[in-house]
Structure formats: C-alpha cells, structure tokens
Write a protein that holds these residues in place. Structure first.
Motif, mmCIF file in Angstrom:
data_model
loop_
_atom_site.group_PDB
_atom_site.id
_atom_site.type_symbol
_atom_site.label_atom_id
_atom_site.label_comp_id
_atom_site.label_asym_id
_atom_site.label_seq_id
_atom_site.Cartn_x
_atom_site.Cartn_y
_atom_site.Cartn_z
ATOM 1 N N TYR A 70 7.252 11.340 4.795
ATOM 2 C CA TYR A 70 6.132 12.024 4.141
ATOM 3 C C TYR A 70 5.552 11.159 3.035
ATOM 4 O O TYR A 70 4.330 11.048 2.891
ATOM 5 C CB TYR A 70 6.577 13.361 3.550
ATOM 6 C CG TYR A 70 7.022 14.396 4.549
ATOM 7 C CD1 TYR A 70 6.527 14.428 5.849
ATOM 8 C CD2 TYR A 70 7.955 15.359 4.189
ATOM 9 C CE1 TYR A 70 6.933 15.382 6.749
ATOM 10 C CE2 TYR A 70 8.375 16.325 5.091
ATOM 11 C CZ TYR A 70 7.865 16.331 6.361
ATOM 12 O OH TYR A 70 8.277 17.281 7.250
ATOM 13 N N ILE A 127 1.282 7.608 0.881
ATOM 14 C CA ILE A 127 0.907 6.306 0.333
ATOM 15 C C ILE A 127 -0.097 5.616 1.264
ATOM 16 O O ILE A 127 -1.085 5.028 0.803
ATOM 17 C CB ILE A 127 2.152 5.422 0.109
ATOM 18 C CG1 ILE A 127 2.975 5.968 -1.050
ATOM 19 C CG2 ILE A 127 1.768 3.970 -0.162
ATOM 20 C CD1 ILE A 127 4.337 5.304 -1.217
ATOM 21 N N GLY A 128 0.130 5.696 2.570
ATOM 22 C CA GLY A 128 -0.790 5.101 3.534
ATOM 23 C C GLY A 128 -2.173 5.712 3.474
ATOM 24 O O GLY A 128 -3.185 5.005 3.543
ATOM 25 N N VAL A 129 -2.253 7.035 3.343
ATOM 26 C CA VAL A 129 -3.546 7.704 3.255
ATOM 27 C C VAL A 129 -4.277 7.283 1.990
ATOM 28 O O VAL A 129 -5.479 6.974 2.018
ATOM 29 C CB VAL A 129 -3.373 9.239 3.320
ATOM 30 C CG1 VAL A 129 -4.646 9.958 2.917
ATOM 31 C CG2 VAL A 129 -2.931 9.663 4.699
ATOM 32 N N LEU A 154 -3.876 4.516 0.211
ATOM 33 C CA LEU A 154 -4.299 3.122 0.307
ATOM 34 C C LEU A 154 -5.431 2.928 1.310
ATOM 35 O O LEU A 154 -6.310 2.096 1.096
ATOM 36 C CB LEU A 154 -3.108 2.233 0.671
ATOM 37 C CG LEU A 154 -2.071 2.043 -0.434
ATOM 38 C CD1 LEU A 154 -0.912 1.189 0.069
ATOM 39 C CD2 LEU A 154 -2.705 1.410 -1.661
ATOM 40 N N SER A 155 -5.419 3.701 2.402
ATOM 41 C CA SER A 155 -6.489 3.562 3.383
ATOM 42 C C SER A 155 -7.827 4.059 2.843
ATOM 43 O O SER A 155 -8.878 3.682 3.354
ATOM 44 C CB SER A 155 -6.143 4.296 4.670
ATOM 45 O OG SER A 155 -6.152 5.694 4.461
ATOM 46 N N LEU A 206 5.664 7.886 2.725
ATOM 47 C CA LEU A 206 4.969 6.733 3.286
ATOM 48 C C LEU A 206 3.612 7.123 3.877
ATOM 49 O O LEU A 206 2.637 6.368 3.749
ATOM 50 C CB LEU A 206 5.834 6.060 4.346
ATOM 51 C CG LEU A 206 7.064 5.326 3.808
ATOM 52 C CD1 LEU A 206 7.922 4.828 4.964
ATOM 53 C CD2 LEU A 206 6.651 4.171 2.920
ATOM 54 N N VAL A 207 3.519 8.292 4.489
ATOM 55 C CA VAL A 207 2.238 8.754 5.015
ATOM 56 C C VAL A 207 1.259 9.005 3.872
ATOM 57 O O VAL A 207 0.088 8.611 3.943
ATOM 58 C CB VAL A 207 2.418 10.024 5.880
ATOM 59 C CG1 VAL A 207 1.087 10.692 6.171
ATOM 60 C CG2 VAL A 207 3.130 9.688 7.172
#
Length: 109
Positions: A12, A17-19, A21-22, A14-15
């Motif tokens: 959760y 953080i990915g959102v 950063l994206s 990492l998702v």
C-alpha cells in the motif's frame, strides 16, 4: 501482525508513493516546458469527457442479491462502475484503432 500484513502495508505504501511521484514528476518536468503540460491537460480533459459520456449511458440497475449485505451496491455505485467499464472499453478500442492506423501508415510509406 504476521508477514502477510506487513507486506500488504508495504505494498500500500509503495502504491501511494508511486501515485504521488507519478503526479509530481511530470509537473516538475513541465515547469521548463509549459506546452507539454497543456498537452497533458488536454489528454486528461478528453478522458474526462469520455468518462462523462460513458457515465451518462451506463445503467444503474443492480440485481437484488448484490444490494444485500455482503456487497451493498447502490444504483449510483453501479452507474459509476458501469461508466468506468465503458470508458475502459472505449479507450481500448481507440488504442486498437490507433495501432491499426499506424501500421497501415507504415505500410503505405
């Protein structure tokens, strides 16, 4: 708390953080070239328009067994899910058409 829970929470995180950063990285990169940001906004607006059309055509009907306790689906929720599904279908077909047109263009040239 066993390792499964730890890995789920790590996933959760990492998702999330990915959102973040994206969303942030293209904004940071577009500060040097504002025209690229405009193209991105046009793309998001087109997807929003496609979703609006799909949402307005989606059905809000829910079977009685899905309105019951384990699912609790409302007609509004069913309409949103239907709109999302129709949007995905439309974008998929648009991508396939784009691929075919690109390949035909390559054959002609």
């Amino acid at each position: 708390m066993d390792t499964t829970d730890i890995f789920l929470y790590a996933g959760y995180l990492l998702v999330i953080i990915g959102v973040i950063l994206s969303i942030l990285m293209p904004l940071i990169n577009s500060l040097g070239d504002p025209k690229s940001l405009l193209k991105t906004l046009v793309g998001v607006a087109v997807i929003g328009i496609v979703f609006g059309i799909a949402y307005s055509t989606a059905s809000g009907e829910v079977a009685a067994k899905y309105m019951a306790d384990p699912f609790n689906i409302t007609p509004e929720g069913a309409k949103v899910v239907g709109g999302i599904l129709l949007t995905v279908y439309a974008l998929f077909l648009l991508a396939i058409v784009g691929i075919v047109i690109t390949e035909i263009n390559k054959l002609i040239k």
